[in-house]
Structure formats: C-alpha cells, structure tokens
Design a protein around this motif. Structure first.
Motif, PDB file in Angstrom:
ATOM      1  N   GLY A 107       0.894  -0.934   0.060  1.00 22.99           N
ATOM      2  CA  GLY A 107      -0.116  -0.124  -0.405  1.00 22.99           C
ATOM      3  C   GLY A 107       1.333   1.054   0.105  1.00 22.99           C
ATOM      4  O   GLY A 107       0.256   2.620  -1.322  1.00 22.99           O
ATOM      5  N   ASP A 108       1.849   1.577   0.979  1.00 22.58           N
ATOM      6  CA  ASP A 108       2.603   2.878   0.831  1.00 22.58           C
ATOM      7  C   ASP A 108       3.723   2.617   0.114  1.00 22.58           C
ATOM      8  O   ASP A 108       4.945   3.701   0.037  1.00 22.58           O
ATOM      9  N   VAL A 109       4.201   1.134  -1.121  1.00 23.71           N
ATOM     10  CA  VAL A 109       5.346   1.579  -1.384  1.00 23.71           C
ATOM     11  C   VAL A 109       4.853   2.784  -3.327  1.00 23.71           C
ATOM     12  O   VAL A 109       3.692   1.896  -4.447  1.00 23.71           O
ATOM     13  N   PRO A 110       6.001   2.963  -3.303  1.00 29.23           N
ATOM     14  CA  PRO A 110       5.188   4.149  -4.758  1.00 29.23           C
ATOM     15  C   PRO A 110       5.788   3.444  -6.170  1.00 29.23           C
ATOM     16  O   PRO A 110       6.010   1.987  -6.444  1.00 29.23           O
ATOM     17  N   ASP A 111       4.859   3.877  -6.899  1.00 26.77           N
ATOM     18  CA  ASP A 111       4.470   2.616  -8.348  1.00 26.77           C
ATOM     19  C   ASP A 111       5.796   2.484  -8.930  1.00 26.77           C
ATOM     20  O   ASP A 111       6.023   1.439  -9.649  1.00 26.77           O
ATOM     21  N   GLU A 112       6.899   3.804  -8.866  1.00 26.92           N
ATOM     22  CA  GLU A 112       8.886   3.374  -9.068  1.00 26.92           C
ATOM     23  C   GLU A 112       8.989   1.333  -8.743  1.00 26.92           C
ATOM     24  O   GLU A 112      10.353   1.014  -8.748  1.00 26.92           O
ATOM     25  N   ARG A 113       8.439   1.646  -7.342  1.00 23.84           N
ATOM     26  CA  ARG A 113       9.570   0.452  -6.704  1.00 23.84           C
ATOM     27  C   ARG A 113       8.555  -0.276  -6.440  1.00 23.84           C
ATOM     28  O   ARG A 113       8.725  -1.629  -5.358  1.00 23.84           O
ATOM     29  N   ARG A 114       7.222  -0.992  -7.706  1.00 23.66           N
ATOM     30  CA  ARG A 114       6.542  -2.074  -7.347  1.00 23.66           C
ATOM     31  C   ARG A 114       6.671  -3.245  -8.474  1.00 23.66           C
ATOM     32  O   ARG A 114       6.000  -3.958  -8.886  1.00 23.66           O
ATOM     33  N   GLY A 115       8.211  -3.485  -8.551  1.00 22.87           N
ATOM     34  CA  GLY A 115       9.126  -4.034  -9.869  1.00 22.87           C
ATOM     35  C   GLY A 115       8.010  -5.761  -9.167  1.00 22.87           C
ATOM     36  O   GLY A 115       8.319  -5.959  -7.497  1.00 22.87           O
ATOM     37  N   ALA A 116       8.293  -6.516  -9.866  1.00 24.15           N
ATOM     38  CA  ALA A 116       7.810  -8.109  -9.674  1.00 24.15           C
ATOM     39  C   ALA A 116       7.682  -8.979 -11.647  1.00 24.15           C
ATOM     40  O   ALA A 116       7.761  -8.472 -12.093  1.00 24.15           O
ATOM     41  N   ALA A 117       8.076 -10.086 -10.723  1.00 22.61           N
ATOM     42  CA  ALA A 117       7.828 -10.926 -11.992  1.00 22.61           C
ATOM     43  C   ALA A 117       7.202 -12.763 -11.738  1.00 22.61           C
ATOM     44  O   ALA A 117       7.574 -12.501  -9.910  1.00 22.61           O
ATOM     45  N   PHE A 118       7.268 -13.276 -12.484  1.00 21.21           N
ATOM     46  CA  PHE A 118       6.305 -14.124 -12.069  1.00 21.21           C
ATOM     47  C   PHE A 118       7.177 -15.391 -12.613  1.00 21.21           C
ATOM     48  O   PHE A 118       7.732 -15.770 -13.442  1.00 21.21           O
ATOM     49  N   VAL A 119       7.395 -16.184 -11.548  1.00 19.18           N
ATOM     50  CA  VAL A 119       8.970 -16.798 -11.794  1.00 19.18           C
ATOM     51  C   VAL A 119       8.005 -18.458 -12.091  1.00 19.18           C
ATOM     52  O   VAL A 119       7.180 -19.009 -11.497  1.00 19.18           O
ATOM     53  N   CYS A 120       8.452 -19.724 -13.117  1.00 24.46           N
ATOM     54  CA  CYS A 120       7.914 -21.306 -12.862  1.00 24.46           C
ATOM     55  C   CYS A 120       9.130 -21.932 -13.245  1.00 24.46           C
ATOM     56  O   CYS A 120       9.845 -21.534 -13.624  1.00 24.46           O
ATOM     57  N   ALA A 121       9.607 -23.109 -12.970  1.00 25.20           N
ATOM     58  CA  ALA A 121      10.116 -23.871 -13.187  1.00 25.20           C
ATOM     59  C   ALA A 121       9.212 -25.291 -13.202  1.00 25.20           C
ATOM     60  O   ALA A 121       8.619 -25.173 -12.393  1.00 25.20           O
TER      61      ALA A 121
END
Length: 196
Positions: A107-121
């Motif tokens: 909620g308090d994380v700014p947009d520029e720090r909302r990076g993510a990745a879906f990961v699959c093995a």
C-alpha cells in the motif's frame, strides 16, 4: 504417448494443456489417473517443488510426468511471496485473500518500486529415465487495484513489462506466448518431443 500434468489447479491445467497441445502427446490431468499420496510442497525453491511433484506422479502412475511450481516474486518484499504465493494469506489457493494481502503489504510502496516477476520452474520426470528442470520468468510490476477477469491468482494485479494491461486482461493466447509458464513449457517441449 501419454504425459501426466501433475496439478489440481484447473486454471494451470487449462494453460498447460493449451501449451502442450501441439506436442504430439495425450495430456492427462490428476483427475484422469487413480489417486495417489502427494507430498506437501515443502521445497525451498520452485525447482524443488516442481521436481518433487513430478517424481511423485511418475512413481505412482508409471507415466512421464510434468509438474510446475510457480509464483510471484515482488521486489519490495525481497522476492516474496515466492514459493509461498498460493498460500500467502495462510489458506492454500485463496486467490482473493492472497491478492488482497499483497496489495495491503504494498500500500505505501511508490509505483516506481513495485517491480515484480512471475517465476516458474517446470520439471519432467520419466520413470527410469531423465529428470529435467527448466525455468521461465515474466518481469513486470504490481498495480494498485485488480483489473481483468482472465487468468487466476495474482494475474489481475500484474502488468507485464511493455504492457499497460494486466495479465488478467490478456487473451489466453497472449498470456501463453509471454508468460513465465509459457516460457518454461516451451523450454520443456524439445524434451517432450524427444520422448515420442
């Protein structure tokens, strides 16, 4: 040739069947084989869990078995929920609760720090044969509110790099072509073709 996809997640099973439709194999799900004991997912990595599920399936059925483990790795949460993605809220498979908890944590994380990745093995285990594990990753970012009705899990809040739509707003074909699971399954296809 028959291949077992060792998953009980109907969304994942539908995705995997679409992706493997041209692999010249008959794709079975867990509902198509007699029940067998499944070990809990206790691995520290996606690869550990995928390999354990595929080994259990191959040992119980005698069929070449494919299993995957996947989840969402959020930069601001040091890669979590990671292998805990399906049970992040404490209840396995409660997509709404998992999604709401994650949005609350960011909620308090700014947009520029909302990076993510879906990961699959994804793992392929052939009885008395090879064990192969491949990986796929789909980078993007987390938006502040769910959008779209396609997909499952965290799809409504994940926007892939180069997109403005969430993965829940993509068509199944668009998602399969770009997703972490699609990338991992395409890496597994040559190994499946080698079995036929």
């Amino acid at each position: 040739m028959k291949v077992l996809l060792a998953t009980r997640n109907p969304g994942k099973l539908a995705e995997l069947r679409r992706m493997l439709a041209d692999a010249r194999v008959e794709v079975l799900g867990l509902a198509d084989v007699p029940e067998y004991p499944e070990a809990p997912e206790t691995g520290a990595t996606f690869a550990d869990n995928a390999l354990a599920k595929a080994r259990d399936a191959a040992a119980a059925t005698g069929l070449p078995s494919v299993a995957d483990d996947s989840g969402l790795a959020v930069d601001a949460l040091n890669g979590m929920p990671g292998v805990l993605s399906a049970r992040w809220s404490g209840r396995h498979g409660d997509d709404v609760a998992n999604l709401e908890l994650l949005l609350g944590q960011l909620g308090d994380v700014p947009d520029e720090r909302r990076g993510a990745a879906f990961v699959c093995a994804a793992a392929l285990v052939v009885p008395d044969g090879p064990e192969i594990v491949v990986h796929g990753e789909w980078p993007g970012r987390i938006v502040r509110a769910p959008r779209g009705t396609g997909g499952f899990g965290y799809d409504p809040i994940f926007v892939p790099d180069g997109e403005e739509r969430t993965s829940a707003e993509l068509s199944p074909q668009e998602k399969d072509a770009a997703s972490h699971r699609g990338r991992a399954m395409r890496a597994l296809l040559p190994h499946l073709h080698a079995l036929t």
